[in-house]
Scaffold this motif. Structure first.
Motif, PDB file in Angstrom:
ATOM      1  N   ARG A  44      -0.788   8.903   3.506  1.00  0.00           N
ATOM      2  CA  ARG A  44      -1.357   7.579   3.787  1.00  0.00           C
ATOM      3  C   ARG A  44      -0.668   6.523   2.929  1.00  0.00           C
ATOM      4  O   ARG A  44      -0.403   5.405   3.374  1.00  0.00           O
ATOM      5  N   VAL A  45      -0.353   6.902   1.699  1.00  0.00           N
ATOM      6  CA  VAL A  45       0.336   5.979   0.786  1.00  0.00           C
ATOM      7  C   VAL A  45       1.764   5.750   1.279  1.00  0.00           C
ATOM      8  O   VAL A  45       2.268   4.623   1.279  1.00  0.00           O
ATOM      9  N   VAL A  46       2.405   6.833   1.716  1.00  0.00           N
ATOM     10  CA  VAL A  46       3.758   6.715   2.267  1.00  0.00           C
ATOM     11  C   VAL A  46       3.740   5.779   3.480  1.00  0.00           C
ATOM     12  O   VAL A  46       4.594   4.899   3.623  1.00  0.00           O
ATOM     13  N   ALA A  47       2.740   5.965   4.341  1.00  0.00           N
ATOM     14  CA  ALA A  47       2.651   5.122   5.537  1.00  0.00           C
ATOM     15  C   ALA A  47       2.433   3.657   5.161  1.00  0.00           C
ATOM     16  O   ALA A  47       2.968   2.755   5.811  1.00  0.00           O
ATOM     17  N   LYS A  48       1.662   3.424   4.121  1.00  0.00           N
ATOM     18  CA  LYS A  48       1.424   2.040   3.691  1.00  0.00           C
ATOM     19  C   LYS A  48       2.698   1.434   3.110  1.00  0.00           C
ATOM     20  O   LYS A  48       3.032   0.287   3.385  1.00  0.00           O
ATOM     21  N   ALA A  49       3.424   2.215   2.318  1.00  0.00           N
ATOM     22  CA  ALA A  49       4.693   1.728   1.763  1.00  0.00           C
ATOM     23  C   ALA A  49       5.658   1.383   2.895  1.00  0.00           C
ATOM     24  O   ALA A  49       6.354   0.365   2.861  1.00  0.00           O
ATOM     25  N   HIS A  50       5.675   2.252   3.918  1.00  0.00           N
ATOM     26  CA  HIS A  50       6.524   2.020   5.091  1.00  0.00           C
ATOM     27  C   HIS A  50       6.139   0.715   5.784  1.00  0.00           C
ATOM     28  O   HIS A  50       6.992  -0.112   6.114  1.00  0.00           O
ATOM     29  N   GLU A  51       4.831   0.524   5.953  1.00  0.00           N
ATOM     30  CA  GLU A  51       4.347  -0.695   6.616  1.00  0.00           C
ATOM     31  C   GLU A  51       4.755  -1.930   5.824  1.00  0.00           C
ATOM     32  O   GLU A  51       5.244  -2.916   6.395  1.00  0.00           O
ATOM     33  N   THR A  69      13.594   0.968   3.612  1.00  0.00           N
ATOM     34  CA  THR A  69      12.711   1.921   2.927  1.00  0.00           C
ATOM     35  C   THR A  69      13.492   2.857   2.018  1.00  0.00           C
ATOM     36  O   THR A  69      12.990   3.299   0.993  1.00  0.00           O
ATOM     37  N   ILE A  70      14.731   3.184   2.407  1.00  0.00           N
ATOM     38  CA  ILE A  70      15.509   4.132   1.604  1.00  0.00           C
ATOM     39  C   ILE A  70      15.875   3.512   0.261  1.00  0.00           C
ATOM     40  O   ILE A  70      15.547   4.046  -0.804  1.00  0.00           O
TER      41      ILE A  70
END
Lengths: 623, 81
Positions: A328-335, A344-345
């Protein structure tokens, strides 16, 4: 086939014009990366400031653009990179290229700088520069909505940078439909430096293939066969996210800023876990049934599914690399990255760099403005991404990339800056795959994980190995091999990936690993263009693109010293299955010297006159 | 007459990637069997499944000779992403 019409825009003077490229040029370059280099090498002077008015921004589709062929939706944005000072190039899929093609253009060359924020509007052959002051500071989602409302058409495709690009984050990117990113090398910052917020496009012309019937048959063939290609089927079900478990199992999952290749929290980051938790649905690119893109949604972190969902690189980058085991944190960072328009990289590696500096006491709470940057601190990661996008505090420093940040932090922090030529690494541990290691070192755009299809596909008698039989390679090569066997594999596969970047093709539907074999690609191009062509011609196009990019970098002062890896990778790993494994420095650099020779370059890594002549690039030979 | 039972066992993880119903499967095999041969006995073409095999953390080819008690992890072949 699309006509070779190029849109020419001068943002300083407001002049808009066009030119038609003869078919001979289209045939030599095909589009994408090679066509971009054709413009840049002709029209951009070496030594130009990448964020100055004189940088040349190029958008290139290809001879396949606009045709409903699965995987042929991609295009290139190129310029001198503000991140590396060298050849800047990044591809994206989605919907922009087909729309620009149907609007009548195979490419756009954009020069100068607008005196105030603008966006470019292209509709069916006509282009206009429009005011964008009302978009400044708006996140990409809002900006896209406003543009579509203003133009009165919800089907307008918008390729834009976000506030990150406006603020000149050196790895700012360009996104179309909010989620298909020309991610790398800071092309978003070039947009920002020209006061260009977006390119909006709408095209209704139909692109006619030379052989419409054959194109239909090939498209139908793909529809009927792609599910039988297990690799494509898996992409449909799990996206590139499913890469993660393979990497963990082989000890090649970058963890804690590339200190380790295994992560205790890997189980929580798997593609299957995403499917069971935050995945709302999957989506795809123009004309492609594989639909490998993820769409993520989460209530706790308020992840807005408009921005899609994380690919593997983002999961590795904001997951294991930063010590985070919560998707969920990864998805938020992506957003957040997609909202701000930053890669993102590079962003995730900048964050993990800061974390290692914090962990080793090089920076402290004072430098970070009170942010606890211990590995695994989820709140801090998300806050830091925002700060990078806003260029606030330590985010301002990290927004210039790890090389610049290391210079600021000092105290030996440069050994934690994981980059080549100034561009940050993607989430693949090179100590476990020497082909990928060569790619990182040799890519003209800096550390890039897509120079070749990855080693694991060729370490056994696999379908992927079978598919490259047509190139004359029949025997498996060990993932850790550092002999001529790996060099041969690398050279050939670098050419096929490079060709994809010229033809606007997706690596995830084509050979070696995926449904369209090389034989099918020849049929596709023949059907699209009417040209009697072959894999040989394709490989030469790919080689042409690589040589042109090399010449670009030579002109900017890059040398063989830049074709290397950070010191970390010549030291052994200490955890997981690759404990004790390092890349042999001597053997690696010998292989690079051999690569120059094999490529027809001299000892300084400069393509020789003979090689240039062979590739019809004599115009690039020094007088 | 004496009958010798020459049965070895190997534990495969992630057999769902081979198209089998279970995530983990235990196979019996006779000495001298490779991974490829074992899977062929169960009508599985490993090539078609786009997988690689990891034993004790190391990638092995499908020609790897199985030993009694081997734990084999099946992983999907990736191309970058």
């Amino acid at each position: 086939m699309i006509q070779g019409k190029v849109l020419r825009v001068n943002l300083t003077t407001g002049e808009i014009g066009e030119e038609i490229l003869p078919e001979a040029i289209l045939r030599r370059y095909y589009g994408g990366s090679a066509l971009a280099s054709y413009f840049l090498l002709n029209e951009l002077l070496p030594g130009t400031d990448p964020l100055g008015e004189d940088n040349v921004l190029v958008v290139t589709c290809s001879v396949l653009s606009g045709l409903p062929v699965p995987g042929a939706s991609r295009y290139t944005i190129a310029a001198k990179s503000p991140l590396t000072g060298g050849f800047g190039e990044s591809e994206a899929g989605g919907f922009f290229a087909p729309e620009l093609a149907k609007a009548g253009f195979i490419a756009a060359v954009i020069k100068g700088r607008a005196s105030k924020p603008v966006y470019l509007w292209v509709k069916d052959g006509v282009a206009e520069i429009r005011d964008a002051a009302h978009l400044t500071g708006k996140m990409t989602g809002e900006a896209e909505e406003l543009i579509r409302q203003e133009l009165g058409d919800s089907r307008v495709i918008v390729a834009q940078t976000g506030p990150g690009g406006e603020k000149l984050v050196k790895y700012a990117c360009v996104l179309n439909n909010l989620k298909h990113a020309n991610g790398r090398t800071g092309m978003g910052a070039v947009f920002g430096s020209k006061n260009l917020r977006a390119i909006a496009v709408r095209g209704t012309q139909k692109i006619e293939a030379a052989d419409e019937k054959a194109i239909k048959e090939l498209t139908k063939w793909f529809s009927d066969n792609w599910r039988d290609n297990v690799a494509n089927d898996r992409l449909n079900k799990y996206g590139t996210a499913h890469n993660l478990s393979s990497l963990q199992a082989t000890g090649t999952l970058p963890t804690f800023n590339f200190r380790q290749g295994v992560f205790d929290g890997a189980e929580n980051l798997r593609g299957e876990t995403m499917s069971a938790t935050i995945l709302e649905k999957n989506e795809g690119c123009y004309a492609c049934p594989v639909r490998c893109k993820r769409v993520a949604k989460d209530e706790t972190y308020k992840v807005d599914s408009r921005y899609g969902g994380p690919e593997y690189e983002t999961i590795g980058g904001f997951g294991s690399l930063c010590g985070i085991d919560d998707l969920r944190v990864v998805a938020k960072a992506h957003e957040l990255c997609n909202k701000y328009g930053i890669d993102t990289i590079s962003a995730s590696v900048a964050v993990s760099f800061a974390m290692e500096c914090f962990d080793t006491g090089i920076i402290d709470l004072e430098t970070t403005g009170g942010l606890d940057l211990s590995f695994g601190n989820t709140e801090s990661v998300l806050k830091l991404v925002e700060m990078i996008g806003e260029r606030q505090g330590i985010g301002h420093i990290l927004g210039d990339g790890v090389v610049a940040a290391a210079r600021q932090f000092g105290k030996g922090s440069e050994k934690f800056a994981i980059h080549v030529k100034g561009q940050e690494f993607a989430a693949h541990e090179p100590r476990g795959k020497t082909g990928v290691a060569l790619g990182f070192a040799l890519s003209p755009t800096g550390a890039d994980h897509l120079e070749m299809a990855h080693d694991i596909g060729f370490a056994d008698y696999t379908r992927a190995l079978e598919n490259i039989g047509v190139l004359g390679i029949h025997e498996p090569v060990d993932t850790m091999d550092l002999t001529y066997k790996k060099l041969r594999l690398f050279f050939n596969l670098q050419l096929t990936n490079s060709f994809n970047n010229c033809a606007g093709l997706c690596n995830l539907v084509t050979a070696p690993a995926f449904t369209f074999t090389f034989e099918k690609l020849v049929e596709i191009v023949t059907a699209a263009t009417g040209w009697r062509t072959s894999m040989w011609e394709f490989m030469k196009v790919g080689e042409r693109a690589n040589v042109m990019a090399r010449i670009f970098n030579v002109r900017e002062g890059f040398t063989p010293a830049d074709d290397t890896l950070p010191d970390r990778f010549f030291q052994p790993l200490e955890h997981g299955p690759l404990t004790g494994v390092a890349i042999d420095r001597e053997k690696f650099h010998q292989l690079i010297r051999d690569y120059y020779r094999l490529s027809g370059w001299d000892e300084e890594g400069v393509p020789t006159r003979a090689k240039l002549g062979e590739l019809d690039l004599e115009w690039l030979a020094p007088r | 007459m004496m009958t010798f039972i020459n049965e070895n066992q190997t534990y495969f993880q992630n057999t769902n990637y081979l198209g089998l119903p279970d995530k983990n499967t235990t196979f019996s095999f006779t000495a001298g069997t490779t991974i490829r041969q074992l899977l062929e006995q169960y009508d599985i073409c490993y090539k078609k499944q786009g997988v690689a095999f990891v034993v004790e953390g190391h990638l092995v080819q499908s020609t790897y000779l199985l030993r009694d008690g081997d734990a084999v992890t099946v992983i999907p072949i990736i191309a970058g992403g």
